[in-house]
Design a protein around this motif. Structure first.
Motif, short mmCIF file in Angstrom:
data_model
loop_
_atom_site.label_atom_id
_atom_site.label_comp_id
_atom_site.label_asym_id
_atom_site.label_seq_id
_atom_site.Cartn_x
_atom_site.Cartn_y
_atom_site.Cartn_z
N GLU A 50 49.91 17.46 63.23
CA GLU A 50 51.35 17.75 63.32
C GLU A 50 52.15 16.68 62.58
O GLU A 50 53.08 16.99 61.83
CB GLU A 50 51.76 17.80 64.79
N VAL A 51 51.77 15.43 62.77
CA VAL A 51 52.46 14.32 62.09
C VAL A 51 52.23 14.43 60.58
O VAL A 51 53.18 14.29 59.80
CB VAL A 51 51.96 12.96 62.63
N GLU A 60 54.38 17.30 59.24
CA GLU A 60 55.81 16.94 59.25
C GLU A 60 56.13 16.02 58.08
O GLU A 60 57.12 16.21 57.37
CB GLU A 60 56.15 16.25 60.57
N VAL A 117 50.92 13.03 70.55
CA VAL A 117 51.22 13.99 69.48
C VAL A 117 49.92 14.24 68.72
O VAL A 117 49.00 13.42 68.74
CB VAL A 117 52.32 13.50 68.50
N PRO A 167 59.46 7.53 66.07
CA PRO A 167 60.78 7.90 65.54
C PRO A 167 60.78 9.32 64.99
O PRO A 167 59.76 9.82 64.53
CB PRO A 167 61.00 6.89 64.40
N LYS A 168 61.93 9.95 65.02
CA LYS A 168 62.09 11.31 64.47
C LYS A 168 62.40 11.29 62.98
O LYS A 168 62.00 12.19 62.26
CB LYS A 168 63.22 12.05 65.21
N ASP A 169 63.11 10.27 62.53
CA ASP A 169 63.44 10.14 61.11
C ASP A 169 62.15 9.95 60.30
O ASP A 169 61.36 9.06 60.63
CB ASP A 169 64.38 8.94 60.90
N PRO A 170 61.90 10.77 59.28
CA PRO A 170 60.63 10.68 58.55
C PRO A 170 60.38 9.33 57.89
O PRO A 170 59.24 8.86 57.85
CB PRO A 170 60.71 11.80 57.52
N CYS A 219 48.20 8.54 67.38
CA CYS A 219 48.85 9.77 67.82
C CYS A 219 48.49 10.10 69.27
O CYS A 219 49.35 10.56 70.02
CB CYS A 219 48.46 10.92 66.90
N ARG A 255 57.89 5.91 72.00
CA ARG A 255 57.78 7.19 71.30
C ARG A 255 57.94 6.95 69.81
O ARG A 255 58.49 5.93 69.38
CB ARG A 255 58.80 8.20 71.80
N LEU A 263 59.46 6.98 60.64
CA LEU A 263 58.15 7.37 61.16
C LEU A 263 57.05 6.83 60.26
O LEU A 263 56.08 6.23 60.75
CB LEU A 263 58.06 8.90 61.26
#
Length: 60
Positions: free
Chosen positions: A40-41, A44, A36, A5-8, A31, A3, A11
Motif C-alpha cells: 500500500e505504501v 501510494e 500498514v 505522515p500523510k504527505d508523500p 510498515c 503514525r 512519508l
C-alpha cells in the motif's frame, strides 16, 4: 512517531530516515509497526513517482 505522515514527501523522508538509521531492518518491518501494508505504501508513493529500491532499502 506513532503514525506515518500523510504527505508523500514527508512519508518518503521518514521511511528513508528510519531505514537508514537502522530503526527497522526492512520496509515490511517498518510498515508492520505502523499497521500498514508495505504494498500500500509502495503504491501510494509510486503515484508520486517515488520508486522502492529493495537493494538500497530506500525510496528514490
Amino acid at each position: 512517531m506513532d503514525r506515518l505522515p500523510k504527505d508523500p514527501f514527508m512519508l518518503v523522508s521518514s521511511i528513508n530516515m528510519l531505514l537508514r538509521d537502522q530503526e527497522f531492518d526492512s520496509l515490511e518491518d517498518l510498515c508492520a509497526c505502523f499497521d500498514v501494508e508495505a504494498e500500500e505504501v509502495k503504491g501510494e508513493l509510486l503515484e508520486h513517482d517515488f520508486v522502492w529500491d529493495e537493494e538500497g532499502k530506500q525510496f528514490h
